[in-house]
Design a protein around this motif. Structure first.
Motif, PDB file in Angstrom:
ATOM      1  N   GLU A  34       8.738 -10.510  35.221  1.00  0.00           N
ATOM      2  CA  GLU A  34       8.001 -11.431  34.351  1.00  0.00           C
ATOM      3  C   GLU A  34       8.898 -12.571  33.881  1.00  0.00           C
ATOM      4  O   GLU A  34       8.453 -13.725  33.757  1.00  0.00           O
ATOM      5  CB  GLU A  34       7.420 -10.668  33.155  1.00  0.00           C
ATOM      6  N   SER A  35      10.173 -12.285  33.635  1.00  0.00           N
ATOM      7  CA  SER A  35      11.118 -13.323  33.209  1.00  0.00           C
ATOM      8  C   SER A  35      11.371 -14.322  34.327  1.00  0.00           C
ATOM      9  O   SER A  35      11.446 -15.542  34.084  1.00  0.00           O
ATOM     10  CB  SER A  35      12.436 -12.674  32.765  1.00  0.00           C
ATOM     11  N   GLU A  36      11.513 -13.839  35.557  1.00  0.00           N
ATOM     12  CA  GLU A  36      11.662 -14.733  36.704  1.00  0.00           C
ATOM     13  C   GLU A  36      10.491 -15.704  36.785  1.00  0.00           C
ATOM     14  O   GLU A  36      10.668 -16.924  36.945  1.00  0.00           O
ATOM     15  CB  GLU A  36      11.735 -13.911  37.999  1.00  0.00           C
ATOM     16  N   LEU A  37       9.278 -15.173  36.665  1.00  0.00           N
ATOM     17  CA  LEU A  37       8.086 -16.013  36.784  1.00  0.00           C
ATOM     18  C   LEU A  37       7.983 -17.007  35.624  1.00  0.00           C
ATOM     19  O   LEU A  37       7.518 -18.136  35.805  1.00  0.00           O
ATOM     20  CB  LEU A  37       6.830 -15.134  36.850  1.00  0.00           C
ATOM     21  N   ALA A  38       8.449 -16.599  34.439  1.00  0.00           N
ATOM     22  CA  ALA A  38       8.438 -17.517  33.292  1.00  0.00           C
ATOM     23  C   ALA A  38       9.347 -18.712  33.556  1.00  0.00           C
ATOM     24  O   ALA A  38       8.999 -19.857  33.218  1.00  0.00           O
ATOM     25  CB  ALA A  38       8.881 -16.777  32.028  1.00  0.00           C
ATOM     26  N   TRP A  39      10.517 -18.452  34.167  1.00  0.00           N
ATOM     27  CA  TRP A  39      11.418 -19.576  34.479  1.00  0.00           C
ATOM     28  C   TRP A  39      10.795 -20.495  35.513  1.00  0.00           C
ATOM     29  O   TRP A  39      10.839 -21.722  35.379  1.00  0.00           O
ATOM     30  CB  TRP A  39      12.768 -19.046  34.970  1.00  0.00           C
ATOM     31  N   ALA A  45       6.754 -27.087  35.259  1.00  0.00           N
ATOM     32  CA  ALA A  45       6.130 -27.899  34.209  1.00  0.00           C
ATOM     33  C   ALA A  45       7.017 -29.039  33.735  1.00  0.00           C
ATOM     34  O   ALA A  45       6.500 -30.080  33.295  1.00  0.00           O
ATOM     35  CB  ALA A  45       5.756 -27.007  33.020  1.00  0.00           C
ATOM     36  N   THR A  46       8.336 -28.886  33.834  1.00  0.00           N
ATOM     37  CA  THR A  46       9.226 -29.856  33.184  1.00  0.00           C
ATOM     38  C   THR A  46      10.208 -30.552  34.119  1.00  0.00           C
ATOM     39  O   THR A  46      10.997 -31.388  33.659  1.00  0.00           O
ATOM     40  CB  THR A  46      10.032 -29.159  32.063  1.00  0.00           C
ATOM     41  N   THR A  47      10.195 -30.215  35.412  1.00  0.00           N
ATOM     42  CA  THR A  47      11.082 -30.887  36.361  1.00  0.00           C
ATOM     43  C   THR A  47      10.288 -31.299  37.602  1.00  0.00           C
ATOM     44  O   THR A  47       9.118 -30.948  37.744  1.00  0.00           O
ATOM     45  CB  THR A  47      12.257 -29.981  36.810  1.00  0.00           C
ATOM     46  N   GLU A  48      10.965 -32.001  38.500  1.00  0.00           N
ATOM     47  CA  GLU A  48      10.331 -32.406  39.756  1.00  0.00           C
ATOM     48  C   GLU A  48      10.706 -31.467  40.901  1.00  0.00           C
ATOM     49  O   GLU A  48      10.410 -31.761  42.059  1.00  0.00           O
ATOM     50  CB  GLU A  48      10.742 -33.837  40.099  1.00  0.00           C
ATOM     51  N   LEU A 106      18.130 -27.930  38.585  1.00  0.00           N
ATOM     52  CA  LEU A 106      17.923 -26.574  38.078  1.00  0.00           C
ATOM     53  C   LEU A 106      18.954 -26.220  37.011  1.00  0.00           C
ATOM     54  O   LEU A 106      18.619 -25.614  35.973  1.00  0.00           O
ATOM     55  CB  LEU A 106      18.006 -25.565  39.226  1.00  0.00           C
ATOM     56  N   HIS A 107      20.205 -26.594  37.242  1.00  0.00           N
ATOM     57  CA  HIS A 107      21.250 -26.286  36.272  1.00  0.00           C
ATOM     58  C   HIS A 107      21.027 -27.035  34.957  1.00  0.00           C
ATOM     59  O   HIS A 107      21.243 -26.476  33.877  1.00  0.00           O
ATOM     60  CB  HIS A 107      22.620 -26.633  36.851  1.00  0.00           C
ATOM     61  N   ALA A 108      20.610 -28.279  35.055  1.00  0.00           N
ATOM     62  CA  ALA A 108      20.328 -29.053  33.836  1.00  0.00           C
ATOM     63  C   ALA A 108      19.193 -28.403  33.053  1.00  0.00           C
ATOM     64  O   ALA A 108      19.240 -28.325  31.812  1.00  0.00           O
ATOM     65  CB  ALA A 108      19.977 -30.496  34.206  1.00  0.00           C
ATOM     66  N   HIS A 109      18.171 -27.931  33.777  1.00  0.00           N
ATOM     67  CA  HIS A 109      17.066 -27.247  33.108  1.00  0.00           C
ATOM     68  C   HIS A 109      17.561 -25.973  32.432  1.00  0.00           C
ATOM     69  O   HIS A 109      17.220 -25.683  31.279  1.00  0.00           O
ATOM     70  CB  HIS A 109      15.959 -26.912  34.115  1.00  0.00           C
ATOM     71  N   SER A 110      18.378 -25.207  33.135  1.00  0.00           N
ATOM     72  CA  SER A 110      18.891 -23.951  32.592  1.00  0.00           C
ATOM     73  C   SER A 110      19.677 -24.183  31.305  1.00  0.00           C
ATOM     74  O   SER A 110      19.548 -23.422  30.337  1.00  0.00           O
ATOM     75  CB  SER A 110      19.766 -23.258  33.638  1.00  0.00           C
ATOM     76  N   ARG A 112      19.392 -26.491  29.080  1.00  0.00           N
ATOM     77  CA  ARG A 112      18.624 -26.951  27.919  1.00  0.00           C
ATOM     78  C   ARG A 112      17.474 -26.018  27.548  1.00  0.00           C
ATOM     79  O   ARG A 112      16.912 -26.119  26.451  1.00  0.00           O
ATOM     80  CB  ARG A 112      18.080 -28.365  28.163  1.00  0.00           C
ATOM     81  N   TRP A 113      17.100 -25.116  28.445  1.00  0.00           N
ATOM     82  CA  TRP A 113      15.921 -24.289  28.225  1.00  0.00           C
ATOM     83  C   TRP A 113      16.182 -23.219  27.173  1.00  0.00           C
ATOM     84  O   TRP A 113      17.180 -22.501  27.230  1.00  0.00           O
ATOM     85  CB  TRP A 113      15.507 -23.634  29.546  1.00  0.00           C
ATOM     86  N   GLN A 114      15.284 -23.105  26.222  1.00  0.00           N
ATOM     87  CA  GLN A 114      15.347 -22.049  25.232  1.00  0.00           C
ATOM     88  C   GLN A 114      14.685 -20.812  25.819  1.00  0.00           C
ATOM     89  O   GLN A 114      13.472 -20.800  26.044  1.00  0.00           O
ATOM     90  CB  GLN A 114      14.621 -22.483  23.941  1.00  0.00           C
ATOM     91  N   LEU A 115      15.473 -19.782  26.085  1.00  0.00           N
ATOM     92  CA  LEU A 115      14.924 -18.590  26.728  1.00  0.00           C
ATOM     93  C   LEU A 115      13.842 -17.969  25.851  1.00  0.00           C
ATOM     94  O   LEU A 115      14.026 -17.809  24.637  1.00  0.00           O
ATOM     95  CB  LEU A 115      16.018 -17.560  26.971  1.00  0.00           C
ATOM     96  N   PRO A 116      12.711 -17.615  26.438  1.00  0.00           N
ATOM     97  CA  PRO A 116      11.649 -16.983  25.648  1.00  0.00           C
ATOM     98  C   PRO A 116      12.047 -15.589  25.184  1.00  0.00           C
ATOM     99  O   PRO A 116      12.926 -14.942  25.773  1.00  0.00           O
ATOM    100  CB  PRO A 116      10.467 -16.927  26.625  1.00  0.00           C
TER     101      PRO A 116
END
Length: 325
Positions: A34-39, A45-48, A106-110, A112-116
């Motif tokens: 479920e965590s994989e799918l959330a990422w 939703a937020t990158t290209e 992907l690294h930039a997203h990682s 800045r992303w607040q882990l759920p």
């Protein structure tokens, strides 16, 4: 059949295709999947970055549990993506430049992303990757591995540990990564590149993603060109420091040893059936070259570990800041 069993399903009425992935038992728990799918959903939703969407189910959960052969198996589904795995050849550096840019995104997203809440993924480190109790098994059990090859690879491990210790796990160097962006997980076409299969995503060194990208091709003559192309693409999006670049050979060596463990426990896979002969011998040759190169750089006064001392300083600074906080 690789890490998991993957199926193509098609709706006769609509001709819609989907991919169904049946997870290997006893590897990921439901929360990890479920965590994989959330990422993936947040990346979409937020990158290209182009990666297929996980599909919902009528139960409301993206993960289904099925009983087969007395086993409880976890199942997920994705949109079908067009394209084919790129081949080692003249066009691959162009794709690696694109892959470098995608990886940087992907690294930039990682970062800045607040882990759920409840996010759970495996941690890839020396213990889980190249120890006798690694997540993929013991590399010493690789098909055809000889006592001499075990000895040579074992000799290289202290060099790896030394460089990793100095490089550190500061947040700008270690975080959530795909960890398996190898050729089989790239789909290329005239429309561009899609990346698939986040099944091994977890917390690891960001620079390790290049080592994963050349999996099973580490000794190919094109690797230096692929490295330059990947770095060019990465640096078109984000910084990739000299210290990170100096660590690539170490991560390549780690990945190669890890693949020995994977082949030992996945002999039914395509790679297990086609690559076992000579793989451990080539790995030992890589280890010998790695140690020779390392020793030469130390003698010449260009110790790659010195390039990583800023990582040690970063870790100390982070520790001091935490104490002050």
């Amino acid at each position: 059949m690789s890490e998991n069993a993957t199926f193509l399903a098609e709706d006769d009425a609509t001709a819609r295709k989907i991919i169904i992935r049946v997870h290997r038992p006893d590897y990921h728990c439901r929360e990890e999947i479920e965590s994989e799918l959330a990422w993936i959903r947040d990346i979409r939703a937020t990158t290209e970055v182009d990666t297929p969407a996980p599909l919902p189910t009528t139960t409301g959960s993206p993960v289904l549990s099925i009983i087969a052969g007395g086993l409880t198996l976890q199942v997920v589904a994705f949109e079908h993506a067009a394209g084919a795995e790129p081949d080692i050849g003249d066009s691959l550096p162009e794709w690696f430049e694109r892959l470098g840019a995608v990886t940087a995104t992907l690294h930039a997203h990682s970062r800045r992303w607040q882990l759920p809440e409840g996010f759970v993924r495996k941690r890839w480190n020396l213990e889980t990757m190249i120890s006798a109790k690694g997540l993929w098994g013991d590399w010493r059990d690789a098909p055809g591995m000889t006592v001499s090859e075990v000895h040579t690879i074992n000799e290289a491990i202290p060099y790896i540990k030394s460089e990793i210790a100095l490089y550190g796990i500061a947040p700008h160097r270690y975080g959530l990564v795909h960890a398996d962006l190898r050729l089989t997980n790239l789909l290329v076409s005239q429309e561009g590149m899609s990346i698939i299969d986040f099944d091994d995503c977890g917390f690891c060194w960001y620079a390790y993603d290049f080592a994963a990208a050349i999996s099973f091709h580490e000794t190919d003559p094109s690797v230096p060109q692929l490295r330059e192309a990947w770095l060019k693409g990465y640096r078109s999006v984000a910084e990739f420091s000299v210290a990170e670049e100096a660590m690539l050979d170490t991560f390549i060596m780690m990945r190669r040893i890890l693949l020995c463990a994977w082949l030992a426990t996945h002999q039914e896979s395509k790679e297990g059936k086609t690559l076992s002969d000579g793989f451990s011998r080539e790995t030992a040759e890589m280890a010998r070259h790695y140690m020779t190169q390392r020793g030469h750089q130390v003698r010449e006064g260009h110790d790659p570990v010195d390039q990583s001392r800023e990582g040690q300083q970063d870790n100390q600074l982070q520790h001091n800041n935490m104490r002050m906080a």
